[in-house]
Write a protein that holds these residues in place. Structure first.
Motif, mmCIF file in Angstrom:
data_model
loop_
_atom_site.group_PDB
_atom_site.id
_atom_site.type_symbol
_atom_site.label_atom_id
_atom_site.label_comp_id
_atom_site.label_asym_id
_atom_site.label_seq_id
_atom_site.Cartn_x
_atom_site.Cartn_y
_atom_site.Cartn_z
ATOM 1 N N MET A 1 8.086 64.752 53.391
ATOM 2 C CA MET A 1 8.183 65.848 53.899
ATOM 3 C C MET A 1 9.466 66.468 53.477
ATOM 4 S SD MET A 1 7.297 67.849 57.415
ATOM 5 C CE MET A 1 5.666 68.224 57.109
ATOM 6 N N GLN A 17 -0.103 64.197 53.193
ATOM 7 C CA GLN A 17 -0.830 63.598 54.169
ATOM 8 C C GLN A 17 -1.633 62.653 53.424
ATOM 9 O OE1 GLN A 17 -3.653 65.503 56.767
ATOM 10 N NE2 GLN A 17 -3.835 67.022 55.404
ATOM 11 N N GLN A 19 -4.916 59.788 54.143
ATOM 12 C CA GLN A 19 -5.988 59.413 55.137
ATOM 13 C C GLN A 19 -6.891 58.368 54.168
ATOM 14 O OE1 GLN A 19 -8.657 62.767 56.350
ATOM 15 N NE2 GLN A 19 -6.792 63.408 57.480
ATOM 16 N N VAL A 51 0.460 69.467 53.841
ATOM 17 C CA VAL A 51 0.804 70.318 55.159
ATOM 18 C C VAL A 51 1.656 71.187 54.838
ATOM 19 C CG1 VAL A 51 0.113 68.424 56.863
ATOM 20 C CG2 VAL A 51 2.385 68.367 55.929
ATOM 21 N N GLY A 67 1.520 76.165 61.316
ATOM 22 C CA GLY A 67 1.665 74.852 60.500
ATOM 23 C C GLY A 67 -0.054 75.037 60.032
ATOM 24 N N TYR A 68 0.032 74.474 58.909
ATOM 25 C CA TYR A 68 -1.386 74.319 58.285
ATOM 26 C C TYR A 68 -1.545 72.978 57.768
ATOM 27 C CZ TYR A 68 -5.019 74.891 54.872
ATOM 28 O OH TYR A 68 -6.377 74.863 54.172
ATOM 29 N N ARG A 69 -2.756 72.351 58.082
ATOM 30 C CA ARG A 69 -3.142 70.889 57.488
ATOM 31 C C ARG A 69 -4.297 71.109 56.610
ATOM 32 N NH1 ARG A 69 -2.539 65.556 59.352
ATOM 33 N NH2 ARG A 69 -1.029 65.950 60.695
ATOM 34 N N SER A 70 -4.255 70.685 55.245
ATOM 35 C CA SER A 70 -5.328 71.010 54.315
ATOM 36 C C SER A 70 -6.480 70.215 54.768
ATOM 37 C CB SER A 70 -4.968 70.717 52.985
ATOM 38 O OG SER A 70 -4.944 69.444 52.718
ATOM 39 N N ARG A 71 -7.774 70.782 54.451
ATOM 40 C CA ARG A 71 -9.038 69.724 54.491
ATOM 41 C C ARG A 71 -8.876 68.620 53.454
ATOM 42 N NH1 ARG A 71 -14.227 72.080 51.351
ATOM 43 N NH2 ARG A 71 -13.167 72.193 49.312
ATOM 44 N N ALA A 99 -9.664 71.714 57.710
ATOM 45 C CA ALA A 99 -8.299 72.345 57.595
ATOM 46 C C ALA A 99 -8.056 72.999 59.073
ATOM 47 C CB ALA A 99 -8.479 73.652 56.613
ATOM 48 N N SER A 102 -2.379 75.887 63.022
ATOM 49 C CA SER A 102 -1.714 75.746 64.581
ATOM 50 C C SER A 102 -0.590 76.830 64.506
ATOM 51 C CB SER A 102 -1.071 74.462 64.673
ATOM 52 O OG SER A 102 -1.890 73.384 64.250
#
Length: 109
Positions: A1, A17, A19, A51, A67-71, A99, A102
């Protein structure tokens, strides 16, 4: 980050990120009093996304953040094993995580 403070009030951040998904599904069927047959599917995948974040300090006691977390689109690859038949067959499955956006606020009372 990685993060960067644009000025005294605004900061932004970006990151990665990763997974890993591992799945094992088992299906069985009873044919007679003591006979059971079935199939087992197993597969796994590792995929990546990103992110993003931003923080705005309105005053010393009040901050707002987003905050944004991508699909992440996963493509599982694995094998199908059938009981009593022998041999393996290739299988594929796809799963997409959603996605996420927040929003947050902080105020020192």
């Amino acid at each position: 980050m990685a993060a960067y403070k644009m000025d005294e009030k605004m900061s932004i951040a970006v990151g990665a990120q990763v997974q890993h998904i591992k799945a094992r599904l088992r299906n069985g069927q009873v044919i007679g009093p003591a006979t059971e047959t079935g199939a087992t599917l197993e597969g796994d995948t590792t995929d990546a996304g990103f992110v993003l974040g931003a923080l705005y300090e309105w005053r010393d006691d009040t901050r707002f953040g987003v905050g944004y977390r991508s699909r992440i689109h996963h493509k599982l690859k694995g094998k199908l094993a059938l009981d009593g038949v022998g041999g393996l067959r290739d299988i594929n499955a796809e799963i997409t995580t959603p996605a996420i956006l927040s929003l947050g606020a902080y105020h020192d009372i």
